[in-house]
Design an enzyme around this catalytic site. Structure first.
Site, PDB file in Angstrom:
ATOM      1  N   LYS A  21      -1.067  -1.234  -4.202  1.00 13.65           N
ATOM      2  CA  LYS A  21      -1.538  -1.577  -2.860  1.00 13.65           C
ATOM      3  C   LYS A  21      -3.022  -1.927  -2.888  1.00 13.65           C
ATOM      4  CE  LYS A  21      -1.323   1.730   0.515  1.00 13.65           C
ATOM      5  NZ  LYS A  21      -2.436   1.703   1.494  1.00 13.65           N
ATOM      6  N   SER A  22      -3.830  -1.102  -3.540  1.00 14.78           N
ATOM      7  CA  SER A  22      -5.281  -1.354  -3.582  1.00 14.78           C
ATOM      8  C   SER A  22      -5.582  -2.703  -4.234  1.00 14.78           C
ATOM      9  CB  SER A  22      -5.987  -0.268  -4.403  1.00 14.78           C
ATOM     10  OG  SER A  22      -5.948   0.950  -3.733  1.00 14.78           O
ATOM     11  N   ARG A  26      -7.096  -6.358  -2.494  1.00 15.76           N
ATOM     12  CA  ARG A  26      -8.295  -7.008  -3.032  1.00 15.76           C
ATOM     13  C   ARG A  26      -7.979  -8.420  -3.512  1.00 15.76           C
ATOM     14  NH1 ARG A  26      -8.776  -1.645  -3.007  1.00 15.76           N
ATOM     15  NH2 ARG A  26     -10.827  -0.647  -3.147  1.00 15.76           N
ATOM     16  N   GLY A  91      -6.565   1.402   6.422  1.00 16.88           N
ATOM     17  CA  GLY A  91      -7.994   1.719   6.305  1.00 16.88           C
ATOM     18  C   GLY A  91      -8.682   0.804   5.307  1.00 16.88           C
ATOM     19  N   ARG A 119      -9.627   7.112  12.679  1.00 21.28           N
ATOM     20  CA  ARG A 119     -10.267   7.391  11.374  1.00 21.28           C
ATOM     21  C   ARG A 119     -11.753   7.023  11.386  1.00 21.28           C
ATOM     22  NH1 ARG A 119      -6.323   5.333   6.744  1.00 21.28           N
ATOM     23  NH2 ARG A 119      -7.874   6.434   5.496  1.00 21.28           N
ATOM     24  N   SER A 162     -15.941   7.247  -2.170  1.00 22.37           N
ATOM     25  CA  SER A 162     -14.891   6.498  -1.485  1.00 22.37           C
ATOM     26  C   SER A 162     -14.918   5.047  -1.946  1.00 22.37           C
ATOM     27  CB  SER A 162     -15.100   6.561   0.030  1.00 22.37           C
ATOM     28  OG  SER A 162     -14.437   5.488   0.658  1.00 22.37           O
ATOM     29  N   GLN A 164     -13.303   2.694  -0.631  1.00 25.59           N
ATOM     30  CA  GLN A 164     -13.329   1.783   0.519  1.00 25.59           C
ATOM     31  C   GLN A 164     -14.767   1.538   0.972  1.00 25.59           C
ATOM     32  OE1 GLN A 164     -10.635   3.535   3.375  1.00 25.59           O
ATOM     33  NE2 GLN A 164      -8.842   2.947   2.194  1.00 25.59           N
ATOM     34  N   ASP A 312      -4.776  10.244  -3.351  1.00 27.01           N
ATOM     35  CA  ASP A 312      -3.544   9.898  -2.623  1.00 27.01           C
ATOM     36  C   ASP A 312      -2.323  10.657  -3.144  1.00 27.01           C
ATOM     37  OD1 ASP A 312      -4.961   8.170  -1.016  1.00 27.01           O
ATOM     38  OD2 ASP A 312      -4.498   6.394  -2.211  1.00 27.01           O
ATOM     39  N   ARG A 343      -4.295  15.284   6.251  1.00 28.39           N
ATOM     40  CA  ARG A 343      -3.267  15.568   5.242  1.00 28.39           C
ATOM     41  C   ARG A 343      -3.290  17.021   4.780  1.00 28.39           C
ATOM     42  NH1 ARG A 343      -3.162  10.098   1.619  1.00 28.39           N
ATOM     43  NH2 ARG A 343      -1.728   8.978   2.992  1.00 28.39           N
TER      44      ARG A 343
HETATM   45  C1  S3P Z   1      -8.334   3.068  -1.343  1.00 31.93           C
HETATM   46  C2  S3P Z   1      -9.233   4.088  -1.469  1.00 31.93           C
HETATM   47  C3  S3P Z   1      -8.956   5.482  -1.105  1.00 31.93           C
HETATM   48  C4  S3P Z   1      -7.458   5.728  -0.970  1.00 31.93           C
HETATM   49  C5  S3P Z   1      -6.768   4.641  -0.185  1.00 31.93           C
HETATM   50  C6  S3P Z   1      -6.958   3.309  -0.868  1.00 31.93           C
HETATM   51  C7  S3P Z   1      -8.741   1.702  -1.715  1.00 31.93           C
HETATM   52  O1  S3P Z   1      -9.563   5.769   0.139  1.00 31.93           O
HETATM   53  O2  S3P Z   1      -7.220   6.986  -0.361  1.00 31.93           O
HETATM   54  O3  S3P Z   1      -5.384   4.912  -0.076  1.00 31.93           O
HETATM   55  O4  S3P Z   1      -7.869   0.828  -1.866  1.00 31.93           O
HETATM   56  O5  S3P Z   1      -9.943   1.482  -1.870  1.00 31.93           O
HETATM   57  P1  S3P Z   1     -11.099   6.258   0.225  1.00 31.93           P
HETATM   58  O6  S3P Z   1     -11.932   5.162  -0.306  1.00 31.93           O
HETATM   59  O7  S3P Z   1     -11.345   6.482   1.678  1.00 31.93           O
HETATM   60  O8  S3P Z   1     -11.160   7.518  -0.579  1.00 31.93           O
END
Ligand code: S3P
Length: 429
Positions: A21-22, A26, A91, A119, A162, A164, A312, A343
């Site tokens: 997914k990540s 991207r 997110g 969030r 993080s 993100q 995760d 969570r």
């Molecule tokens: C992600 C980063 C993580 C993860 C999320 C996906 C990403 O979050 O929990 O499911 O794709 O960069 P955080 O950056 O808030 O830790």
């Protein structure tokens, strides 16, 4: 949808895990701002990644599905959207895209669903403002109102690890109208897919340990093949370790070291897993993983730098810990309270209903594993808009004495629509 899950027979055979997914998010974002045509193979068909595709279409990018998992993207300049952009439940979409939008020459609004609107967004708003961004919110929550501006580079020491937040700031620093270099440092290294992919697409980026440096510039369009998602594989890894007699292979799993905390935990607990056929795809490491049922798992401690490497996976690790002997303690994971739901509270309340001795801590939880006592099951569990809780509870149901029921199980479609069909394909006599 109310899903019932009963104790299963052993799991055997072979599965291929769907796309990360990540990395899928991207791939769409970076190809959309790159110059020219990219083909993305093995794209994730979960609802979160589709939110990213739809959002970039609203920004004028030409994105076409060639088949279910292949996308063709013609990237270039983004256009002012005519309606608010919708990140859905994702997110990653909201936070990363904000870094791109902050440096555009147009205004935009980005919204999300009920869970995403709760969030925290201050974590991106504050550093973006230090770069000169004009961004306002509803008390640090979505919707975000962004007036694109020319930004300036910053040297930012983040208090949280993080990916993100890191990716948002790196993307703001990459914008061609950003003046100067952006340096981002985090306490522990979070997933580095952004850094690897930006480098692969010829960005002016350097990274070492927990610090990344980026300068403004354009990206080259290149084809990207997305690796399998270790966070999706985690549900199968745990199921294979705890369902008696299981022995199977999970193919094509990403093993980027910033994501393999789950594998280290399994090793610490004494679980039987082996990595085979290690190889590199589009700048990322992958392997096939053999998982075998393990009789004598033992509890362990998980904290500090391990946490961003398995953030995760913590819900399903709690299920694994319930089938190990002794105590498993998770610390330094307070950010789990800021995911799709809190969570920590939700995981603990629901697993207690099926007989897991799990207790909430401020920054994590403790599980007292007792395999002989087993899991009673016989309860209806809530998922609180959270795909990973839903799949973790399903795995717990596979070893519970009595059937469990999971409410609103369709939330799994956020990341892993094929989850149940892949699981049932492994059930054999
Ligand atoms: C992600 C980063 C993580 C993860 C999320 C996906 C990403 O979050 O929990 O499911 O794709 O960069 P955080 O950056 O808030 O830790």
């Amino acid at each position: 949808m109310l899903k019932t899950v009963s104790k299963t027979k052993k799991l055997t055979g072979e599965i291929t895990i769907p796309a990360d997914k990540s990395v899928s998010h991207r791939a769409v974002m970076f190809s959309s701002i790159a110059d020219g045509k990219s083909v993305i193979k093995n794209f994730s068909n979960g609802a979160d990644c589709i939110s990213t595709v739809n959002l970039f279409k609203q920004l004028g990018v030409n994105i076409e599905f060639k088949d279910e998992k292949t996308l063709e993207i013609i990237g270039g300049k983004l256009l002012k959207p005519i309606k608010p952009l919708n990140a859905g439940n994702s997110g990653t979409t909201m936070r990363l895209v904000s870094g791109i939008l902050a440096g555009q020459d147009f205004e935009s609004i980005i919204t999300g669903d009920e869970s995403l609107s709760k969030r925290p967004m201050k974590r991106i708003i504050e550093p973006l403002k230090l770069m000169g961004a004009d961004i306002s919110s509803m008390d640090g929550k979505a919707p975000l109102y962004i007036k694109g501006k020319n930004l300036c580079g910053i040297n930012y020491n983040s208090q949280i690890s993080s990916a993100q937040v890191k990716s948002c700031i790196l993307l703001a620093g990459l914008n061609e109208n950003t003046n100067g270099t952006t340096i981002y440092t985090e306490p522990y290294l979070s997933r580095n897919h952004t850094e690897l992919m930006l480098k692969y697409l010829d960005a002016d980026i350097e990274f070492e340990e927990c610090t990344t440096k980026i300068s403004s510039g354009r990206l080259s369009a290149k084809n990207i093949e997305v690796i399998g998602d270790i966070s999706s594989a985690a549900f199968f890894i745990v199921a294979g370790l705890i369902v008696e007699g299981s022995d199977f292979i999970i193919k094509n799993v990403g093993i980027n070291p910033t994501r393999t905390g789950i594998l280290d935990v399994v090793k610490k607990m004494g679980g039987n897993i082996d990595l085979i056929n290690e190889r590199k795809i589009s700048g990322e490491m992958v392997a096939d993983i053999r998982v075998q049922y393990t009789e004598n798992l033992k509890g362990c401690e998980i904290s500090g730098a391990d946490i961003p490497r398995l953030i995760d996976e913590l819900p399903v690790i709690a299920v694994l810990a319930s089938q190990a002997e002794g105590e498993t303690v998770v610390r330094d994971a307070q950010d789990l309270r800021n995911k799709e739901t809190d969570r920590i509270t939700c995981l603990v309340s629901e697993l207690q209903k099926i007989g897991v001795d799990i207790f909430e801590q401020n920054d994590g939880f403790v599980v007292y594993g007792n395999k002989k006592k087993g899991l009673s099951g016989d309860a209806e569990l809530q998922v609180f808009h959270d795909h990973r809780l839903a799949m973790s509870f399903y795995v717990a149901g596979l070893v519970s004495e009595k059937q469990i029921a999971i409410k609103d199980f369709e939330w799994i479609n956020i990341s892993f629509p094929e989850f149940e069909s892949l699981m049932t394909s492994l059930i054999n006599d």
